[in-house]
Design a protein around this motif. Structure first.
Motif, mmCIF file in Angstrom:
data_model
loop_
_atom_site.group_PDB
_atom_site.id
_atom_site.type_symbol
_atom_site.label_atom_id
_atom_site.label_comp_id
_atom_site.label_asym_id
_atom_site.label_seq_id
_atom_site.Cartn_x
_atom_site.Cartn_y
_atom_site.Cartn_z
ATOM 1 N N ALA A 2 0.844 -1.195 0.000
ATOM 2 C CA ALA A 2 0.000 0.000 0.000
ATOM 3 C C ALA A 2 0.879 1.244 0.000
ATOM 4 O O ALA A 2 1.925 1.285 0.642
ATOM 5 C CB ALA A 2 -0.922 -0.001 1.213
ATOM 6 N N SER A 3 0.468 2.263 -0.747
ATOM 7 C CA SER A 3 1.256 3.483 -0.849
ATOM 8 C C SER A 3 0.365 4.611 -1.321
ATOM 9 O O SER A 3 -0.550 4.408 -2.116
ATOM 10 C CB SER A 3 2.424 3.296 -1.822
ATOM 11 O OG SER A 3 3.091 4.498 -2.034
ATOM 12 N N VAL A 4 0.640 5.829 -0.818
ATOM 13 C CA VAL A 4 -0.049 7.016 -1.316
ATOM 14 C C VAL A 4 0.917 7.919 -2.074
ATOM 15 O O VAL A 4 0.560 9.003 -2.495
ATOM 16 C CB VAL A 4 -0.690 7.814 -0.157
ATOM 17 C CG1 VAL A 4 -1.788 7.018 0.489
ATOM 18 C CG2 VAL A 4 0.366 8.210 0.882
ATOM 19 N N SER A 5 2.140 7.469 -2.230
ATOM 20 C CA SER A 5 3.145 8.282 -2.903
ATOM 21 C C SER A 5 2.948 8.236 -4.404
ATOM 22 O O SER A 5 2.698 7.184 -4.984
ATOM 23 C CB SER A 5 4.550 7.789 -2.554
ATOM 24 O OG SER A 5 5.512 8.486 -3.305
ATOM 25 N N GLU A 6 3.060 9.403 -5.045
ATOM 26 C CA GLU A 6 2.952 9.473 -6.496
ATOM 27 C C GLU A 6 4.262 9.093 -7.183
ATOM 28 O O GLU A 6 4.290 8.816 -8.369
ATOM 29 C CB GLU A 6 2.579 10.897 -6.946
ATOM 30 C CG GLU A 6 1.269 11.407 -6.369
ATOM 31 C CD GLU A 6 1.483 12.180 -5.075
ATOM 32 O OE1 GLU A 6 2.513 11.939 -4.422
ATOM 33 O OE2 GLU A 6 0.632 12.988 -4.712
ATOM 34 N N LEU A 55 10.223 9.841 2.449
ATOM 35 C CA LEU A 55 10.974 10.968 1.932
ATOM 36 C C LEU A 55 11.390 10.704 0.490
ATOM 37 O O LEU A 55 11.877 9.614 0.165
ATOM 38 C CB LEU A 55 12.225 11.217 2.790
ATOM 39 C CG LEU A 55 13.148 12.357 2.347
ATOM 40 C CD1 LEU A 55 12.434 13.700 2.464
ATOM 41 C CD2 LEU A 55 14.437 12.341 3.159
ATOM 42 N N SER A 56 11.187 11.711 -0.345
ATOM 43 C CA SER A 56 11.639 11.642 -1.736
ATOM 44 C C SER A 56 12.467 12.877 -2.031
ATOM 45 O O SER A 56 12.056 13.998 -1.709
ATOM 46 C CB SER A 56 10.444 11.571 -2.700
ATOM 47 O OG SER A 56 9.693 10.394 -2.496
ATOM 48 N N ILE A 57 13.613 12.669 -2.647
ATOM 49 C CA ILE A 57 14.514 13.766 -2.995
ATOM 50 C C ILE A 57 15.014 13.551 -4.420
ATOM 51 O O ILE A 57 15.410 12.443 -4.786
ATOM 52 C CB ILE A 57 15.720 13.850 -2.030
ATOM 53 C CG1 ILE A 57 15.247 14.115 -0.601
ATOM 54 C CG2 ILE A 57 16.683 14.942 -2.471
ATOM 55 C CD1 ILE A 57 16.390 14.113 0.408
ATOM 56 N N ILE A 80 15.531 20.958 -7.992
ATOM 57 C CA ILE A 80 15.530 20.259 -6.707
ATOM 58 C C ILE A 80 14.084 19.926 -6.359
ATOM 59 O O ILE A 80 13.194 20.781 -6.467
ATOM 60 C CB ILE A 80 16.152 21.113 -5.589
ATOM 61 C CG1 ILE A 80 17.606 21.450 -5.916
ATOM 62 C CG2 ILE A 80 16.060 20.394 -4.251
ATOM 63 C CD1 ILE A 80 18.242 22.404 -4.926
ATOM 64 N N TYR A 81 13.856 18.701 -5.950
ATOM 65 C CA TYR A 81 12.512 18.249 -5.546
ATOM 66 C C TYR A 81 12.641 17.532 -4.212
ATOM 67 O O TYR A 81 13.471 16.627 -4.067
ATOM 68 C CB TYR A 81 11.927 17.314 -6.603
ATOM 69 C CG TYR A 81 10.595 16.711 -6.233
ATOM 70 C CD1 TYR A 81 9.401 17.309 -6.618
ATOM 71 C CD2 TYR A 81 10.525 15.530 -5.489
ATOM 72 C CE1 TYR A 81 8.180 16.749 -6.272
ATOM 73 C CE2 TYR A 81 9.302 14.971 -5.145
ATOM 74 C CZ TYR A 81 8.134 15.585 -5.534
ATOM 75 O OH TYR A 81 6.928 15.038 -5.187
ATOM 76 N N VAL A 82 11.816 17.931 -3.241
ATOM 77 C CA VAL A 82 11.790 17.283 -1.936
ATOM 78 C C VAL A 82 10.324 17.059 -1.552
ATOM 79 O O VAL A 82 9.530 17.998 -1.523
ATOM 80 C CB VAL A 82 12.487 18.131 -0.856
ATOM 81 C CG1 VAL A 82 12.399 17.422 0.495
ATOM 82 C CG2 VAL A 82 13.942 18.392 -1.233
ATOM 83 N N ASP A 83 9.974 15.809 -1.262
ATOM 84 C CA ASP A 83 8.617 15.448 -0.851
ATOM 85 C C ASP A 83 8.704 14.702 0.473
ATOM 86 O O ASP A 83 9.262 13.609 0.550
ATOM 87 C CB ASP A 83 7.948 14.578 -1.922
ATOM 88 C CG ASP A 83 6.522 14.172 -1.521
ATOM 89 O OD1 ASP A 83 5.979 14.767 -0.581
ATOM 90 O OD2 ASP A 83 5.978 13.250 -2.157
ATOM 91 N N LEU A 84 8.149 15.314 1.510
ATOM 92 C CA LEU A 84 8.155 14.724 2.845
ATOM 93 C C LEU A 84 6.750 14.236 3.171
ATOM 94 O O LEU A 84 5.781 14.995 3.114
ATOM 95 C CB LEU A 84 8.602 15.763 3.886
ATOM 96 C CG LEU A 84 8.614 15.323 5.347
ATOM 97 C CD1 LEU A 84 9.639 14.207 5.557
ATOM 98 C CD2 LEU A 84 8.925 16.510 6.258
ATOM 99 N N HIS A 85 6.636 12.934 3.472
ATOM 100 C CA HIS A 85 5.351 12.362 3.899
ATOM 101 C C HIS A 85 5.620 11.512 5.136
ATOM 102 O O HIS A 85 5.798 10.293 5.060
ATOM 103 C CB HIS A 85 4.688 11.557 2.779
ATOM 104 C CG HIS A 85 5.646 10.886 1.843
ATOM 105 N ND1 HIS A 85 6.035 9.583 1.966
ATOM 106 C CD2 HIS A 85 6.300 11.379 0.759
ATOM 107 C CE1 HIS A 85 6.878 9.269 1.009
ATOM 108 N NE2 HIS A 85 7.063 10.333 0.264
ATOM 109 N N PRO A 86 5.642 12.170 6.309
ATOM 110 C CA PRO A 86 6.156 11.536 7.536
ATOM 111 C C PRO A 86 5.203 10.488 8.111
ATOM 112 O O PRO A 86 3.985 10.602 8.012
ATOM 113 C CB PRO A 86 6.305 12.726 8.491
ATOM 114 C CG PRO A 86 5.266 13.700 8.025
ATOM 115 C CD PRO A 86 5.202 13.555 6.539
ATOM 116 N N HIS A 87 5.806 9.460 8.689
ATOM 117 C CA HIS A 87 5.052 8.428 9.408
ATOM 118 C C HIS A 87 4.679 8.971 10.787
ATOM 119 O O HIS A 87 5.484 9.641 11.433
ATOM 120 C CB HIS A 87 5.898 7.166 9.549
ATOM 121 C CG HIS A 87 5.192 6.027 10.209
ATOM 122 N ND1 HIS A 87 4.249 5.291 9.548
ATOM 123 C CD2 HIS A 87 5.290 5.509 11.463
ATOM 124 C CE1 HIS A 87 3.804 4.349 10.368
ATOM 125 N NE2 HIS A 87 4.426 4.484 11.537
#
Length: 804
Positions: A100-104, A592-594, A645-652
């Motif tokens: 399961a994931s909500v990350s694009e 985290l996505s960078i 630069i791309y940073v996507d933070l989706h913390p637990h």
């Protein structure tokens, strides 16, 4: 007799290559956490353009597959996508467990390279944009829908015309593809947009830099590949209705499609319609003559068999675009010319009735683009063979005379014949190698009353070879391409009535001289992709690109409506050559996505236009009766430096929450130049975008893919611009606020019966001018002293997608 014998030999050769055993690939797809079957999950083979969906027990079948290596793409809404390469030499049973994931940000299959591959294995910098992203963002045209992609910008003429730029480079430096075949439609012009139905596009793949070698001259900025939807799984038929309404310019758009896959026969038919009135902003109010109309049709038919597939696409794109000029009276109201009843014209102030509705004014252009494309894919014993053929007819008509409304001032009639042949050799000791050839033949006719460019013929041919191999965590890829382009221009002689004649005499003048130009060069790319671990990848790529001057740059001579300038070409321009270095780091973990992707691009003989001056230092005006300033194409050596630069933070444990941040920057300078000519014209300003987004896969029993977001786009001051001759002016910083919300509704046994996407741009109704807007240089408003026309103000967009 000899010809028939040759044809028989070729047929028998291909047939013997295609005869091969066929195998069945079947399996199950389950939830990795619950171990339950996932019904409706997709298994897709991009190379074969075929796939299957799981049944209620989570089972799928892919019949009639040839022995060899295939890359399977396994996906389902709310789960992390998987890519799995499988070796088939017998009937094969597989099992996949999805997390399961909500990350694009998932691994995807990339098709804008020589063969389908995993994104993280390609050293070329590629940015995919899926249908969900396109739907969640409001846009007035297809290119406008890419405005949030880091490193991608648009040069605009009002709300209806957008030209893509990649890392500061646009026009013929960006190759646009439609399902992998070059889109050709007078893209040299400032106000010439992309002739593709935005509702027909399901996915966009953006290649940054000259690393893609399949498409030949022009792609030194990169490639944008517009892809239509995948065919439904075998046995399925789908119908979809899409609508869009926008408040600012009262845009209304509709699209109806039907797609199916029965017995290996695939089809997709679509009809689209779009209508927009004048857009508005808080400084200018309604902008006179800025609306548009568009109607499109597309039909795709394909057959998939054990030997491969054959697909044919026929499409027709038709639009009418108003071109605002910005003339006003002393009170700041827009004015326009109208017949005075005695054979002349008079200037009239646009009233409220003129500014409302969906009328077509003057000047305006009508653009029609008809294409027939054929894609063939043959499965051979020792590889695969791709053959793409295309025919395109682009007709661009410009109308500007209110006294003779049916007279076409300009009428470009462009025919293009495309071909691309690619042979993917069977994998040998881990090496995946492709060789091929691609090119095009063009003829352009002038059928209008005025002449901006000469009639010409263009022949473009090139050959390429690419290879790739993985050494454990390291992937090495590279290739080379050689191209030749020949442009033959037809001489044009005009009499004293500006009518074409065959012979010169004392009362004639030469508008265009005849010439033939040949341009030859090579392009190359070599790069590494290294997987540091399962979550992170490091990329390095060196590439060389080549671009021949286009017909407008070497031969234009005339006023170009919509660009607010008179253009002169320079016949002795040299080809541009680009040497680019790319470095990138990607990290995609659960929380985290960078992405960091710096680059430097050295361009020799960079071509650009600069304003001309007369002997007294004022603007050069070729026609005293029409005070349009003159520009001429010139060139110099340039360096472009920047990155994204791309940073996507989706913390637990707040996995549903995303805090996305992007920053893009490019600096473009000429070497050994004074300050006034140091910076290249029309370079995007540095941009930061921050977005806070909540996303849930399921909300109750009926709602899925629910999201809500708020974002800011801050464009920094652009004070590095081409100052000489007042070609450009500085642009102050500005910040735009946007928001959106949407969901899908399940009903009547249909998973996504209805999907809603509501978005709002420029919520504060800020009056701003982009430095990439052509209307920034429209005439001054006498009432306010402001120069030019401002960009669109607050806009609310509502999209609805109905599946049945």
């Amino acid at each position: 007799m000899k010809l028939k014998l040759i044809q028989l030999i070729i047929f028998l050769g291909l047939y013997s290559q295609m005869v091969s055993a066929q195998y069945l690939v079947s399996g199950t797809i389950t939830d990795a956490k619950t171990k339950k079957a996932i019904p409706g999950a997709s298994v897709y083979v991009n190379e074969l353009k075929m796939g299957a969906n799981t049944n209620k027990d989570g089972r799928f079948e892919l019949p009639r597959l040839k022995a060899g290596s295939l890359l399977l793409e396994i996906s389902s809404g709310g789960f992390k996508k998987q890519l799995q390469r499988v070796i088939i030499h017998q009937d094969t049973a597989l099992h996949f467990s999805l997390m399961a994931s909500v990350s694009e940000l998932e691994e995807v299959v990339v098709t804008a390279v020589s063969r389908s591959t995993a994104l993280n294995l390609s050293p070329i910098i590629i940015k995919p944009v899926d249908a969900t992203t396109l739907l969640q963002n409001s846009a007035t045209n297809l290119i406008d829908g890419l405005k949030n992609v880091p490193g991608v910008s648009q040069i605009t003429t009002g709300a209806g015309i957008s030209k893509p730029t990649i890392r500061g480079l646009g026009y013929n430096r960006v190759i646009s593809l439609y399902n992998g075949i070059r889109q050709e439609g007078q893209q040299w012009g400032d106000e010439h947009g992309i002739e593709i139905d935005e509702y027909s596009i399901d996915r966009v793949e953006i290649v940054k830099g000259p690393g893609s070698l399949m498409y030949g001259s022009d792609g030194i900025a990169g490639v944008i590949n517009f892809l239509t939807p995948k065919a439904p799984a075998l046995g399925q038929i789908k119908t979809q209705f899409t609508s869009n309404f926008q408040t600012n310019n009262q845009l209304m758009g509709y699209s109806l499609s039907n797609a199916g896959n029965k017995g290996g026969i695939q089809w997709l038919g679509r009809m689209s319609y779009k209508l927009a009135g004048n857009y508005k902003n808080s400084n200018d109010g309604k902008v006179y003559n800025s609306g548009l109309r568009e109607h499109d049709g597309n039909l795709f038919i394909g057959v998939n068999r054990k030997w491969g597939y054959a697909h044919v696409t026929v499409s027709s794109f038709n639009t009418t675009l108003n071109m605002p000029e910005g003339d006003r009276d002393s009170l700041g109201n827009f004015v326009y010319a109208t017949p005075d009843g005695s054979g002349g014209t008079r200037e009239v102030t646009a009233n409220n009735a003129d500014l409302q509705g969906y009328f077509i004014g003057f000047p305006h252009q009508k653009v029609s683009h008809f294409r027939v494309l054929s894609n063939q894919y043959f499965l051979l014993k020792n590889g695969t063979l791709h053959l793409d053929l295309g025919f395109q007819n682009n007709q661009r008509k410009e109308f500007g005379d209110v006294l003779h409304p049916n007279d076409m001032a300009l009428f470009f009639d462009l025919n293009t014949y495309n071909y691309q042949l690619r042979y993917n050799l069977k994998e040998h000791k881990g090496w995946e190698t492709s060789v091929g050839s691609s090119g095009m033949y063009q003829t352009n006719k002038n059928r209008g009353l005025e002449f901006l460019i000469p009639e010409y013929q263009l022949l473009d041919m090139g050959g390429f070879a690419c290879t790739q191999k993985s050494f454990g965590q390291l992937t090495l890829a590279g290739g080379i391409r050689i191209d030749n382009r020949r442009i033959t221009s037809k001489k044009l002689i005009l009499n004293n009535q500006d009518e074409p004649v065959e012979l010169e005499n004392d009362s004639t003048s030469v508008k265009f001289a005849g010439f033939t130009k040949n341009y030859s060069s090579y392009a190359g790319s070599v790069g590494l992709s290294y997987q540091l671990n399962k979550q992170s990848t490091l990329k390095f790529n060196l590439s060389r690109g080549f671009r021949a001057p286009n017909i407008g740059e070497i031969a234009s001579n005339g006023k170009h409506e919509g660009t607010l300038r008179y253009e002169y070409g320079t016949v002795n321009l040299q080809p541009e050559t680009s040497h680019q270095i790319d470095l990138a780091y990607f990290l995609h973990s659960d929380h985290l996505s960078i992405e960091v992707s710096p680059f430097v691009n050295f361009i020799r003989n960079y071509i650009y236009s600069e304003k001309m001056k007369n002997a007294t230092g004022g603007d050069s005006i070729p026609d005293p009766n029409d005070p349009t300033p003159a520009f001429q194409f010139t060139q110099g050596n340039a360096t472009l430096l920047g990155g994204e630069i791309y940073v996507d933070l989706h913390p637990h444990p707040l996995d549903w929450l995303h805090l996305e941040n992007t920053f893009s920057y490019v600096q473009a300078t000429q070497q050994h130049q004074p300050d006034s000519t140091r910076y290249l014209p029309f370079i995007p300003a540095p941009k930061y975008r921050g977005e806070l987004k909540a996303q849930f896969n399921k909300v109750g029993k009926r709602l899925s893919n629910w999201y809500a977001k708020v974002a800011i786009d801050h464009y920094f001051e652009q004070n590095r611009y081409f100052k000489a001759y007042e070609t450009e002016t500085a642009t102050p910083a500005y910040t735009l606020l946007s928001a959106g919300v949407g969901t899908s509704i399940q009903a009547f046994g249909v998973d996504k019966l209805l999907s809603l996407y509501i978005s709002a741009d420029n919520l504060t109704d800020l009056a701003f001018q982009s430095n990439l807007s052509r209307l920034k240089y429209a005439p001054q408003n006498p009432a306010t002293g402001r120069t030019g026309i401002f960009n669109m103000g607050r806009n609310l967009s509502v999209k609805m997608v109905l599946n049945f």
